[in-house]
Design a protein around this motif. Structure first.
Motif, PDB file in Angstrom:
ATOM      1  N   UNK A   1      -4.060  -7.070   4.154  1.00  0.00           N
ATOM      2  CA  UNK A   1      -4.645  -4.951   4.836  1.00  0.00           C
ATOM      3  C   UNK A   1      -5.906  -5.401   4.921  1.00  0.00           C
ATOM      4  N   UNK A   2      -6.130  -5.301   6.277  1.00  0.00           N
ATOM      5  CA  UNK A   2      -7.567  -5.092   6.481  1.00  0.00           C
ATOM      6  C   UNK A   2      -8.072  -3.568   6.191  1.00  0.00           C
ATOM      7  N   UNK A   3      -9.354  -3.988   6.187  1.00  0.00           N
ATOM      8  CA  UNK A   3     -10.603  -2.453   5.245  1.00  0.00           C
ATOM      9  C   UNK A   3      -9.836  -0.873   6.312  1.00  0.00           C
ATOM     10  N   UNK A   4      -9.444  -1.586   7.465  1.00  0.00           N
ATOM     11  CA  UNK A   4     -10.006  -0.444   8.333  1.00  0.00           C
ATOM     12  C   UNK A   4      -7.974   0.685   8.485  1.00  0.00           C
ATOM     13  N   UNK A   5      -7.715  -0.315   7.729  1.00  0.00           N
ATOM     14  CA  UNK A   5      -6.733   0.661   7.451  1.00  0.00           C
ATOM     15  C   UNK A   5      -6.273   0.759   5.800  1.00  0.00           C
ATOM     16  N   UNK A   6      -6.900  -0.051   4.736  1.00  0.00           N
ATOM     17  CA  UNK A   6      -6.759   1.032   3.933  1.00  0.00           C
ATOM     18  C   UNK A   6      -8.068   2.029   3.441  1.00  0.00           C
ATOM     19  N   UNK A   7      -8.553   2.212   4.660  1.00  0.00           N
ATOM     20  CA  UNK A   7      -9.598   3.015   4.735  1.00  0.00           C
ATOM     21  C   UNK A   7      -8.797   4.253   4.929  1.00  0.00           C
ATOM     22  N   UNK A   8      -7.901   4.408   6.162  1.00  0.00           N
ATOM     23  CA  UNK A   8      -6.778   5.086   7.156  1.00  0.00           C
ATOM     24  C   UNK A   8      -6.085   5.672   5.776  1.00  0.00           C
ATOM     25  N   UNK A   9      -5.332   4.612   5.199  1.00  0.00           N
ATOM     26  CA  UNK A   9      -4.000   5.155   4.651  1.00  0.00           C
ATOM     27  C   UNK A   9      -4.729   5.896   3.330  1.00  0.00           C
ATOM     28  N   UNK A  10      -6.782   5.752   2.525  1.00  0.00           N
ATOM     29  CA  UNK A  10      -6.823   5.849   1.317  1.00  0.00           C
ATOM     30  C   UNK A  10      -7.109   7.521   1.850  1.00  0.00           C
ATOM     31  N   UNK A  11      -7.966   8.382   3.315  1.00  0.00           N
ATOM     32  CA  UNK A  11      -8.080   8.960   4.097  1.00  0.00           C
ATOM     33  C   UNK A  11      -6.813   9.968   4.051  1.00  0.00           C
ATOM     34  N   UNK A  12      -5.785   9.327   4.362  1.00  0.00           N
ATOM     35  CA  UNK A  12      -4.303  10.361   4.742  1.00  0.00           C
ATOM     36  C   UNK A  12      -3.760  10.632   2.797  1.00  0.00           C
ATOM     37  N   UNK A  13      -4.382  10.112   2.451  1.00  0.00           N
ATOM     38  CA  UNK A  13      -3.467  10.439   1.127  1.00  0.00           C
ATOM     39  C   UNK A  13      -4.259  11.478   0.695  1.00  0.00           C
ATOM     40  N   UNK A  14      -5.629  10.890   0.844  1.00  0.00           N
ATOM     41  CA  UNK A  14      -7.038  12.560   0.213  1.00  0.00           C
ATOM     42  C   UNK A  14      -7.069  13.175   0.357  1.00  0.00           C
TER      43      UNK A  14
END
Length: 544
Positions: free
Chosen positions: A441-454
């Motif tokens: 899992x790349x950083x771009x996907x990690x950030x997107x998933x984190x922001x969705x949960x947030x």
């Protein structure tokens, strides 16, 4: 005048019925003339008393009626024919002394002829006249008014029985005639409706803005082409009718027509299929085509409906490219924003945090130097240190809000920190379930998933009135899946779309840029579920 009107009162109005009446009249009239001619010859050859004048006279009168019908007086001739025959047979019966089998047959024939050719009311008059003649001559024979009694069985009962039979013949003949002409009238009405329907269809086809053609199944030989079809392909109607679409090279992909025909033979309809058509000039256009198998004059043909969508497809392509550019710009903007957040968070944490820490240390030194001698300074310094601690906490909160330090350790650490903070602030139970095995899992996907949960947890705290939230993070070799589900009050999806909220809309665009899918399902009273699916990347694992 009233008698003439009675005789020629028209009953059969349509051309079909007039034609049928004319054919029946000519057949009957010619048969009568032939029979009278044969009777004349028979009497000349075998008769002992010569030829009764009534026979050639009746033949001449019937011939005149045929001529009158040919001149356009069909109804008058049809009305007079049974009357002429009745008069002739009455005279013949009188001069030949009585009722006999041939006479009965002749009178019955008059009724049959009248039943076919006359109107109902004229038929009633004719039947009364026939019965009057028949009963009158029969009575004269019985009482001896005639010189010879040809039939020994002629009596009152015989006359009554035959009269009843003649009435039945008259009614039957008229009923059969009415049934015949009613059937003809209904058939003509159906035929007229079908002509009318075909005429309307032809006008619709001619006026249709869509290109409409009818062609053979085998090679696409054109049977019908409307003006829109001419404009679409660039050929005139004269050039198309009888020509083959295959030989003209209509299809840019020749196999496309074979696929259409095969689909039609299986399903009998093809709807909204995009094909490429070559015009007379050689230009290839994009066409939206529908087709159906039809029966036409006993043959299976194909009806095509087509519209040119070249300009529309060009506009759609330009729009897609524009949307792609906007998404790329949005993704770039989000990436820059995340980078700026991380940079600002580090600057705040490192620079401002270190400066505040240094300030606190200086205050501690100040307390050591002057605190013993000046208690008032010591108290003020302690107060300042407390304020510095508060400012340091604010700095940490701001830095964390911009970019949680836990996110640098991977999506798992970031989610754990986010859930812990959410539970502390809102008192809502939140659980996280994560697959145990590693996933790239790349950083771009990690950030997107984190922001969705947030963003989802923010919406839960503000609007859902939920008691529980469940977060599931799972994956396989190719895709990663994230589900956030709460047991709150839910909301109306259609109403939410109309409000055009931009919270998750931006996230959705980022998911699309990562070739993923974002789905939100909710209903009043049934909670909300946010589901994300996107491809994984190689080379990294969970928590990297």
């Amino acid at each position: 005048m009233r008698i003439k009107q009675l005789l020629v009162d028209p009953v059969y109005f349509s051309d079909t019925e007039r034609g049928a009446l004319a054919r029946i009249f000519y057949v009957i009239a010619i048969a009568i003339v032939a029979a009278l001619c044969i009777a004349t010859v028979s009497n000349l050859l075998f008769g002992q008393a010569g030829v009764p004048i009534v026979i050639p006279a009746a033949a001449a009168i019937v011939g005149a009626l045929i001529a009158a019908a040919r001149l356009g007086h069909l109804q008058l001739a049809s009305a007079l024919l049974p009357a002429v025959m009745l008069a002739a047979f009455a005279y013949f019966l009188w001069v030949r002394d009585g009722v006999h089998d041939a006479a009965v047959i002749a009178v019955a024939g008059v009724l049959v002829i009248g039943g076919v050719l006359h109107t109902r009311r004229v038929m009633v008059i004719l039947t009364i006249a026939v019965l009057t003649v028949f009963l009158g001559i029969g009575y004269a024979e019985i009482v001896g008014l005639l010189h010879n009694r040809l039939s020994a069985i002629t009596d009152t009962r015989y006359l009554v029985g035959v009269s009843l039979a003649l009435i039945v013949i008259a009614i039957t003949a008229r009923a059969v005639a009415e049934s015949l002409f009613t059937s003809l009238r209904q058939a003509q009405e159906k035929s007229a409706a079908l002509g009318e329907s075909e005429a309307r269809l032809a006008k619709m086809i001619e006026a249709s803005p869509e290109a409409i053609t009818i062609a053979s199944v085998e090679d696409g030989t054109f049977i019908l082409v409307n003006p829109a079809g001419e404009r679409l392909c660039g050929y005139t109607r004269e050039e198309l009718i009888g020509a083959s679409a295959v030989k003209l090279g209509f299809y840019a992909d020749p196999e496309e027509r074979e696929r259409i025909v095969a689909d039609l033979q299986r399903n009998e309809v093809v709807h909204g299929r995009e094909i490429r058509l070559r015009r007379k000039s050689g230009e290839v256009r994009d066409i939206l085509l529908s087709a159906a198998m039809i029966d036409f004059r006993g043959s299976k043909l194909i009806l095509f409906q087509s519209i040119d969508i070249t300009e529309r497809k060009s506009a759609e392509k330009a729009l897609r490219e524009h949307e792609k550019l906007l998404r790329e710009l949005s993704a770039h903007h989000d990436s820059v924003r995340e980078g700026e957040r991380a940079h600002i968070a580090r600057e705040i944490h490192d620079e401002l945090g270190q400066a505040l820490t240094a300030l606190k240390m200086d205050l501690s030194v100040l307390t050591i130097r002057f605190g013993e001698t000046t208690p008032q300074i010591r108290e003020q310094v302690q107060d300042l240190k407390a304020r510095v601690d508060a400012i340091i906490q604010v700095v940490r909160d701001v830095a964390t809000a911009l970019r949680p330090a836990a996110l640098d350790l991977g999506i798992l650490a970031g989610l754990e920190w986010l859930v812990e903070e959410f539970q502390k602030r809102n008192g809502i139970r939140c659980t996280v379930s994560v697959a145990e095995s590693d996933v790239a899992l790349g950083e771009d996907r990690s950030i997107v998933l984190f922001r969705i949960v947030q963003e989802s947890l923010t919406n839960v705290s503000r609007h859902a009135s939920a008691r529980n939230v469940e977060i599931l993070l799972d994956h396989d070799a190719e895709r990663i899946r994230l589900d956030i589900e709460d047991d709150g009050v839910g909301f109306d999806m259609d109403a939410a779309r109309r409000k055009k909220t931009f919270g998750l809309l931006g996230i959705q665009e980022r998911v699309i840029m990562l070739r993923g899918e974002l789905k939100i399902t909710s209903a009043p009273g049934h909670g909300t579920r946010v589901s994300v699916s996107m491809p994984t990347e190689t080379g990294q694992g969970f928590g990297s």
